[in-house]
Design an enzyme around this catalytic site. Structure first.
Site, short mmCIF file in Angstrom:
data_model
loop_
_atom_site.label_atom_id
_atom_site.label_comp_id
_atom_site.label_asym_id
_atom_site.label_seq_id
_atom_site.Cartn_x
_atom_site.Cartn_y
_atom_site.Cartn_z
N HIS A 26 0.73 -1.24 0.23
CA HIS A 26 0.01 -0.07 0.00
C HIS A 26 0.69 1.31 0.00
CE1 HIS A 26 0.45 1.77 4.16
NE2 HIS A 26 0.84 0.30 4.48
N CYS A 27 0.20 2.31 -0.44
CA CYS A 27 0.95 3.71 -0.30
C CYS A 27 0.16 4.27 0.60
CB CYS A 27 1.03 4.34 -1.82
SG CYS A 27 -0.56 4.47 -2.62
N ILE A 28 -0.07 5.82 0.31
CA ILE A 28 -0.57 6.59 1.35
C ILE A 28 -2.21 6.44 1.33
CG2 ILE A 28 -0.99 9.13 1.91
CD1 ILE A 28 1.86 9.56 0.98
N TYR A 311 4.61 8.42 -8.44
CA TYR A 311 5.76 7.68 -7.85
C TYR A 311 6.76 7.24 -8.61
CZ TYR A 311 2.71 6.79 -3.90
OH TYR A 311 1.80 7.12 -2.95
#
Length: 638
Positions: A26-28, A311
Site C-alpha cells: 500500500h501507499c498513502i 511515484y
C-alpha cells in the site's frame, strides 16, 4: 468483525482471493496488487464496498483507493494474503505487461514501502530549515547537528533501504541485497570518493581492462536497484548448478563474486550517470521553460496522481536533492495541485445544497489540504466534474508562476500539503522561499474556491428533494413548465462508456424518440447494472434488452446494441429474471462486446424512458463525453 477487516475481506474476495494475489502493498491512500489473473477482478463490486473510494488498473497493477485509513485496512489484509499471495505460484495470465507499465509498477513497488521513512526524515529536515529561517535554531549548534543526522540518515544510507525494498519486489534474498548496499557504502570506496585517500580507481583479479571508478554511492537510487535486479537472476542461476548440500554457503559466495565486481565496474557508474542524466533533464526543463513545464505538470498533476505515476518521479526528485540540494518539480507541483483540490472541495461545501455532499466536501477538503487528495478528487470534485476542472486550471496557472520563479523544495517531505511547508524553507536561512510558499499556499486554496463559487457546478439533489428543475437553460425550464414545487427522479448510468445522442443513432426507432426520450452509451465494459431500484418488467429470451419499472413509477428500457435480437441470446448472460426485485447498481446482464462487434453488429446501448409522456421532461446531464457506471445520467421532471 472490525470495519477494516470487513473491507479487506471483501476486497480480497473480489480480486480473486489470496491465491490470485502475486504481491500486495500500500501507499498513502491505495491498496496495490499484482495479480496472477486480472480477469478475476470484479471491479464494480469493489467500487460498491463501503469504505472504498474507487478502483482502477494502472498498467497491470490493480489499485483500490481507500483513503486515509489504508494502513489499517492493509494491516488486516496482509495476513490474509500471506502464503497464497507470496508470489510463488506461476506466471500471470493475460497480456504481457508493456515496458512502460512494468517500469511504473516496479518503481511504485520499490518506493512505496519506504515512503514513511522518507517522509518522516524529510519533514524533520524541513522543520530544521524552518527553525533556522525563523531564527529559532543555530545551524552550527550541537542540537542542529544531532537532529540533522536523524533526518539525513535515511537519505545518506538510502541504498540499504532500497536494497530491501527492491529485493522484496523482485522476490530475491533481502540479506544478500544488503551485502551489495554495504559494499557500495563501504568506507574504502566512500573515503576514496571524498578525497580522504589518494586512490583514483581500483582493479580486481589482476585484470587490467577492469578499472573500477571511484564514486560516492550515498543517497544514490538507480545503482542499487539495477544491482538487485542482477542479483536476482545470478543467484537463481547459481543455485541451480550448485549441489544443495553446499548451496547455503557457496551459492551466496559465488553470487557475490559475480554480481559485485560487475556492479562496481559497470552497473554502478551506469546507474549513477542515468540518474544524474534524468535529474539534469528535469532541471534543464524548469530552467529553460519553467512556466511551460510548470503549467503542464501543475495542471495535469491530478491525472498523474490518479494513475499512481507520480511515484515514478520520486527517484528523480531524490536525485535532484542529492545533486543540487533541491527538488524543482515534484513537490512544488504536488503542493499546488493538492491544495487546489482542497480549495475546490471547500467551494463545493459552501455552495452545495446537499447536506451529505457538504459534509463530504469539508472532510475531503481537509484531507486534501494535508496532502491526501483521493477523497476530494473521487468523492467530490470529479463527481461534480466542474470543480475538478477549476482545480486543474488553478494549479496550472500557479504551476506556471512557480516554474517561472523557481519555486523549489529543499527536502523530501512525504505528504505534500500544509504540513510540508517547512520543506520549502531554505536551510541557509533566506526568507524569500518560505514567503513564496505561504503565498502559493493561500492562492492555491483561494483561486479554485472562488472559481467554484462564481461559476458553480451541477449539484446532486438529495433523495426525495423538491427543487427547481436542473439548471440547464432558462429555455429548457420554460419548455418543461418547471416550477419550484416539481419533483425529480434521477436515473443513474447502467454502464461505463461514451455518451451518444439518440439523434445520432442509425436506428430511426431510437433516433426519432418513438419509444421515448433518453440517451445512448457506447460501452467500454461488458455488463450493465440497474440504473434505478425497482422490478424487472421485461426480459426477452434473447437477453439483449431489459425493461425496468422503478420505485417512483419510471419505466426504463435498456437495449444493448442495435439489431442484437438477431443473435438470439448468443454473447449475452442475464443475471436476473422477469419480476425480480432489483436494487440500483445491481448487475443485470453480462455481454461480450468484442464478439458482438465481430458479428458486425453495433454495441451502442440505449437507455430509454418508455413512459416519457408521464413527465414534463426527460433531461440528460450531458450529451457527449465519458460517463461512468453509477453516475447521474438522466433527470425525470414531473
Amino acid at each position: 468483525m472490525s470495519k477494516y477487516k470487513e473491507i479487506a475481506e471483501k476486497v480480497l474476495g473480489n480480486v480473486g482471493g489470496a491465491s490470485n494475489v502475486d504481491q500486495a502493498w500500500h501507499c498513502i491512500t491505495r491498496l496495490r496488487f499484482n495479480l496472477h489473473d486480472k480477469g478475476k477482478v470484479d471491479m464494480e463490486s469493489i467500487k460498491r464496498i463501503d469504505g472504498v473510494l474507487g478502483a482502477q488498473f494502472s498498467g497491470d497493477q490493480f489499485q483500490v483507493i481507500v483513503g486515509n485509513k489504508v494502513s489499517d485496512v492493509f494491516a488486516e489484509l496482509e495476513p490474509m494474503v500471506e502464503g497464497g499471495g507470496s508470489g510463488s505460484g506461476g506466471e500471470k495470465k493475460g497480456e504481457k505487461q508493456g515496458i512502460v507499465s512494468a517500469t511504473m509498477d516496479f518503481i511504485s513497488g520499490v518506493f512505496t514501502p519506504i515512503l514513511p521513512a522518507l517522509a518522516g526524515a524529510g519533514l524533520l529536515k524541513g522543520f530544521l530549515a524552518l527553525f533556522v529561517t525563523l531564527g529559532w535554531m543555530n545551524n552550527a549548534g550541537d542540537t542542529y547537528a544531532i537532529l540533522n543526522a536523524i533526518g539525513d540518515s535515511v537519505f545518506y544510507f538510502l541504498p540499504f533501504f532500497l536494497a530491501v525494498s527492491a529485493a522484496r519486489k523482485v522476490k530475491t534474498n533481502e540479506y544478500l541485497a544488503l551485502i551489495i548496499a554495504g559494499t557500495l557504502m563501504y568506507p574504502t570506496f566512500i573515503d576514496a570518493a571524498n578525497g580522504i585517500t589518494d586512490v583514483t580507481s581500483f582493479s580486481i583479479f589482476g585484470l587490467s581492462f577492469i578499472s573500477i571508478p571511484v564514486l560516492n554511492y550515498s543517497s544514490s537510487v538507480v545503482p542499487i536497484i539495477l544491482a538487485v535486479l542482477l542479483l536476482k537472476y545470478v543467484y537463481n542461476a547459481v543455485k541451480k548448478v550448485i549441489p544443495s548440500v553446499v548451496s547455503l554457503m557457496f551459492s551466496p559466495m559465488i553470487t557475490f563474486l559475480i554480481v559485485l565486481p560487475i556492479t562496481l565496474w559497470l552497473i554502478g557508474p551506469l546507474g549513477t550517470n542515468l540518474g544524474e542524466g534524468l535529474s539534469t533533464i528535469f532541471v534543464y526543463l524548469f530552467d529553460v521553460a519553467g512556466p511551460v513545464a510548470g503549467l503542464l505538470l501543475g495542471g495535469f498533476m491530478p491525472l498523474i496522481i490518479m494513475t499512481g505515476m507520480h511515484y515514478a518521479f520520486v527517484p528523480i526528485a531524490i536525485q535532484n536533492i542529492n545533486n543540487n540540494g533541491t527538488d524543482t518539480f515534484l513537490q512544488p507541483m504536488m503542493f499546488i495541485s493538492n491544495l487546489a483540490q482542497a480549495g475546490a472541495s471547500f467551494g463545493v461545501a459552501v455552495r452545495s445544497k446537499n447536506k451529505a455532499m457538504k459534509q463530504l466536501a469539508v472532510s475531503s477538503g481537509i484531507s486534501a489540504m494535508i496532502g491526501i487528495t483521493e477523497p476530494a478528487m473521487y468523492g467530490v470534485n470529479m463527481k461534480l466534474k466542474k470543480p475538478f476542472i477549476y482545480a486543474m486550471i488553478s494549479s496550472g496557472i500557479l504551476g506556471a508562476f512557480a516554474g517561472w520563479y523557481g519555486f523549489k523544495a529543499f527536502a523530501l517531505g512525504g505528504l505534500v500539503g500544509v504540513f510540508s511547508i517547512p520543506v520549502f524553507a531554505d536551510p541557509s536561512g533566506a526568507t524569500a522561499p518560505l514567503v513564496i510558499a505561504l503565498i502559493l499556499f493561500v492562492l492555491s486554496l483561494v483561486i479554485p474556491f472562488i472559481l467554484t463559487m462564481v461559476f458553480g457546478f451541477k449539484d446532486i439533489p438529495e433523495e426525495g428533494q423538491k427543487e427547481e428543475a436542473p439548471a440547464a437553460t432558462d429555455e429548457k425550464k420554460e419548455s418543461a413548465g418547471v416550477t419550484g414545487t416539481q419533483t425529480q427522479t434521477v436515473v443513474q448510468s447502467p454502464l461505463k462508456g461514451e455518451l451518444v445522442p439518440l439523434k445520432d443513432l442509425s436506428d430511426p426507432t431510437f433516433a426519432q424518440e418513438i419509444m421515448g426520450k433518453g440517451i445512448a452509451i457506447e460501452p467500454s465494459e461488458n455488463h450493465i447494472v440497474a440504473p434505478v431500484s425497482g422490478t424487472v418488467m421485461v426480459l426477452p429470451d434473447s437477453q439483449h434488452a431489459i425493461g425496468i419499472k422503478g420505485d417512483n413509477g419510471e419505466e426504463i428500457l435498456i437495449h444493448i446494441g442495435i439489431d442484437t435480437v438477431s443473435l438470439k441470446g448468443q454473447h449475452f448472460n442475464a443475471l436476473v429474471k422477469a419480476e425480480d426485485r432489483i436494487e440500483v447498481g445491481q448487475k443485470l446482464i453480462e455481454f461480450d462486446r468484442e464478439a458482438i462487434k465481430a458479428a458486425n453488429i453495433q454495441t451502442v446501448t440505449m437507455i430509454i424512458v418508455t413512459n416519457t409522456p408521464d413527465y414534463l421532461d426527460v433531461l440528460s446531464i450531458n450529451d457527449s463525453g465519458p460517463v461512468f457506471e453509477g453516475e447521474q445520467l438522466l433527470t425525470l421532471v414531473r
